[in-house]
Design an enzyme around this catalytic site. Sequence first.
Site, PDB file in Angstrom:
ATOM      1  CG  HIS A 120      -1.083  43.588 -14.517  1.00 36.83           C
ATOM      2  ND1 HIS A 120      -1.952  42.598 -14.917  1.00 36.83           N
ATOM      3  CD2 HIS A 120      -1.787  44.752 -14.609  1.00 36.83           C
ATOM      4  CE1 HIS A 120      -3.117  43.126 -15.228  1.00 36.83           C
ATOM      5  NE2 HIS A 120      -3.043  44.433 -15.059  1.00 36.83           N
TER       6      HIS A 120
ATOM      7  CE1 TYR B 107       1.167  34.569 -16.786  1.00 37.83           C
ATOM      8  CE2 TYR B 107       0.286  34.750 -19.008  1.00 37.83           C
ATOM      9  CZ  TYR B 107       0.097  34.768 -17.636  1.00 37.83           C
ATOM     10  OH  TYR B 107      -1.163  34.994 -17.112  1.00 37.83           O
TER      11      TYR B 107
END
Length: 471
Positions: free
Chosen positions: A70, A133
């Site tokens: 992605h 993240y």
Amino acid sequence: MVPHGKRLQALETSIPGLIVFELPVPGDNRGWFKENWQREKMLALGLPDFGPVQNNVSFNDAVGTTRGIHAEPWDKWVSVATGRIFGAWVDLREGPTFGAVFTAEIDPSRAIFVPRGVGNSYQTLESDTAYTYLVNDHWSAGASYTFLNLADETAAIAWPIPLDTVEISAKDLAHPRLGDVTPMAPPKTLVLGANGQLGRALRDALPQAEFLGRTEFDLTDPAAWTSRRWRDYGTVINAAASTAVDAAETPEGRAAAWAINVTAVADLARVATANGLTVVHVSSDYVFDGTLEIHTEDEPFTPLGVYGQTKAAGDAIIATVPRHYIVRTSWVIGDGTNFVRTMASLAERGVNPSVVDDQIGRLSFATDIAAGIAHLLGVQAPFGTYNLSNSGEPQSWADIAKRVYELTGNDPDRVTGISTADYFAGKQVSPRPPNSTLDLAKLVSTGFAPRDADTALRTYVAGTSSAGDSS
């Protein structure tokens, strides 16, 4: 066994902007500790100041959990809190490195900065892996995303665990091969004030930019600043301003000057800071009183009139934006009504004008200002203020008028010099700085050499004449 005695360091990869960081992980009999993201230390090693706004954690309880590929329109700081992954990154941005692949194992002693538009994916190599993240934008359904199939034959990622033996979502299985991927476009550049002299010149210098005039974007309307998805932009060039110098000394003109040159600039600064944008803001020699013969970028503001005061205030506001270029210019000449066109018209109509001869400076042609702005952005010059005018010997307005008469085949002696005081006697006007010459050394140090003002003037007059302009 997690603790590592690594030193903090940044490692470049085969994908531009994708940076691996080795992290020290000291430990003892109680466990271990690490600075997972430390802004000051990591910026010193080359990490962009990406301004994270959200922290996400993906927990994976089984070996072989596979996710991706992605690419989102934001930057990410990827690390592992526990466990270990095999990470794969594919450049899905427009450009020569589209399709480039980088792979690496990531454990708690390693992190990676993933820039906007680079596809991110991973496969867990240990159970109970916590993948974390930081991102510098909030998820949005209206954002533009790009995907690539995990099994793409061109990327040919060497997954350590065969894809036909692991859990993969139906969506990831349906993503396109590389040949069918639409590359992610770079962040857009927006030019405000698109219909002014500089705005029109910027159309040629930055043809891929988006251009908005006052009809499409009214800087003084608060709603305009909430009408766009600013995270889709990387740069905003503010070529809009209230430049009616004399009108600014009137009650109505004063309000208009402050509204456009200060209040709207404060809105721009707020939007730019919140969204990590680079701002290019055009300044003026009118921020100085002209007592010095040559003005450097760090000269203190000493504006004489309302217009200069509003420009100085706008400069001070923009200087608070982390990513900014203040481009200070003078005596702008471009596509539209201006001093050179007026003198050329007077010459052809047989008028013998009196022109001020005690204001000294250099012309700044809009095409050269636009080229300078494109240069600063292109070479990623250090942020800050840059003087940007044409080069050459400083002249008075009367000198320039004589030269225009000469270049149009008319007698330059038809122009008579006059003092500023005598020219404006009995008129309500803004005070002018007597010296407007800008020091260009800082700009030249970035590799940009402004054209000689007289050379540019000859070209401009020739073009005006050939177009039959008599305005």
